[in-house]
Design an enzyme around this catalytic site. Sequence first.
Site, PDB file in Angstrom:
ATOM      1  N   CYS A 184       4.465  -8.550   0.658  1.00  0.00           N
ATOM      2  CA  CYS A 184       3.570  -9.356  -0.166  1.00  0.00           C
ATOM      3  C   CYS A 184       2.854  -8.558  -1.261  1.00  0.00           C
ATOM      4  O   CYS A 184       3.439  -8.223  -2.283  1.00  0.00           O
ATOM      5  CB  CYS A 184       2.581 -10.078   0.749  1.00  0.00           C
ATOM      6  SG  CYS A 184       1.821 -11.545  -0.042  1.00  0.00           S
ATOM      7  N   LYS A 237       2.087  -2.773   6.520  1.00  0.00           N
ATOM      8  CA  LYS A 237       1.656  -3.091   5.153  1.00  0.00           C
ATOM      9  C   LYS A 237       0.600  -2.101   4.668  1.00  0.00           C
ATOM     10  O   LYS A 237      -0.433  -1.901   5.317  1.00  0.00           O
ATOM     11  CB  LYS A 237       1.097  -4.518   5.131  1.00  0.00           C
ATOM     12  CG  LYS A 237       0.746  -5.039   3.746  1.00  0.00           C
ATOM     13  CD  LYS A 237       0.280  -6.486   3.848  1.00  0.00           C
ATOM     14  CE  LYS A 237       0.018  -7.097   2.490  1.00  0.00           C
ATOM     15  NZ  LYS A 237      -0.395  -8.522   2.600  1.00  0.00           N
ATOM     16  N   GLU A 262       6.096 -13.429   5.587  1.00  0.00           N
ATOM     17  CA  GLU A 262       4.863 -12.872   6.130  1.00  0.00           C
ATOM     18  C   GLU A 262       4.126 -13.953   6.925  1.00  0.00           C
ATOM     19  O   GLU A 262       4.154 -15.125   6.558  1.00  0.00           O
ATOM     20  CB  GLU A 262       3.978 -12.378   4.979  1.00  0.00           C
ATOM     21  CG  GLU A 262       2.716 -11.658   5.437  1.00  0.00           C
ATOM     22  CD  GLU A 262       1.848 -11.195   4.279  1.00  0.00           C
ATOM     23  OE1 GLU A 262       1.128 -10.189   4.452  1.00  0.00           O
ATOM     24  OE2 GLU A 262       1.888 -11.839   3.205  1.00  0.00           O
TER      25      GLU A 262
END
Length: 283
Positions: free
Chosen positions: A163, A123, A50
């Site tokens: 993440c 995301k 990321e």
Amino acid sequence: MMDKEKERPSLRAAALQMVSTPRVADNLATAERLLELAVDSGARLAVLPEYFAIISADAREKVRLRERFGAGPIQDWLARQAARLGLWIVGGTVPLEADVPDRVRNACLVHAPDGRCVARYDKIHLFGLRHGEEVYDEGETIEPGEAVVTVDIEGWTVGLSICYDLRFPELYRAMGLVDLIVLPAAFTWTTGRAHWEVLLRARAIENQCYVLAAAQGGRHEAGRRTWGDSLFVDPWGEVLASLPEGEGVVQGTLRRERLDEVRARLPAWQHRREGSFIRRVYA
């Protein structure tokens, strides 16, 4: 015609660990060198972390760098590297235009060996932390995504996540039965030390699939410290490869027979009870 499982009994994959700087050009040069190392070791799939292209003390810098989907310096670089190396690349995250002018979509793009972008995941879960003087709020600069995304890579079903998504197991259940979960990440040192490995192993165990996590790992020029510990985990939850900190490449081989063995030994997916459950509350 042979089925996909017989055609693709294994897949060599790599997670690239970086300590990205505020300078895009320097970060792309580092990523290029690590991609070449992965290919030299036989990888056909590589995952970048990321924020691989930039980590700045100014969280709004990525907003200024955001690109229109399908065109931009970072996306062009990903396409060139995939085509030059003949490699599947999961492009960490790229700041793409959002629906509002002061936000970005933190997007994970998958490029095929011919350079085409074949999948995009934005995301969904945005990180927030208040731990003494350590404060993060991704919602200030990022617009969340909505869609769960999987992609076929050489006959392997790959689920995309980023993440903080790691903390939300319902996302991975929504993917269905996948062979590999990839997770580009920039976990903080605080949260990584406490939860990183146990969460990654849990996602592998409960979904009976491989997990490949590519992390930021070290002390950044911007002052941030990321946890690192990029991991390759098998469907039984065993850590097969890791890198505690610093730049480098974590590699492993996905093996079809290992997936079949684990799923036959403990057929948890067949035992699932889907639908509404009765909830009882006692005073």
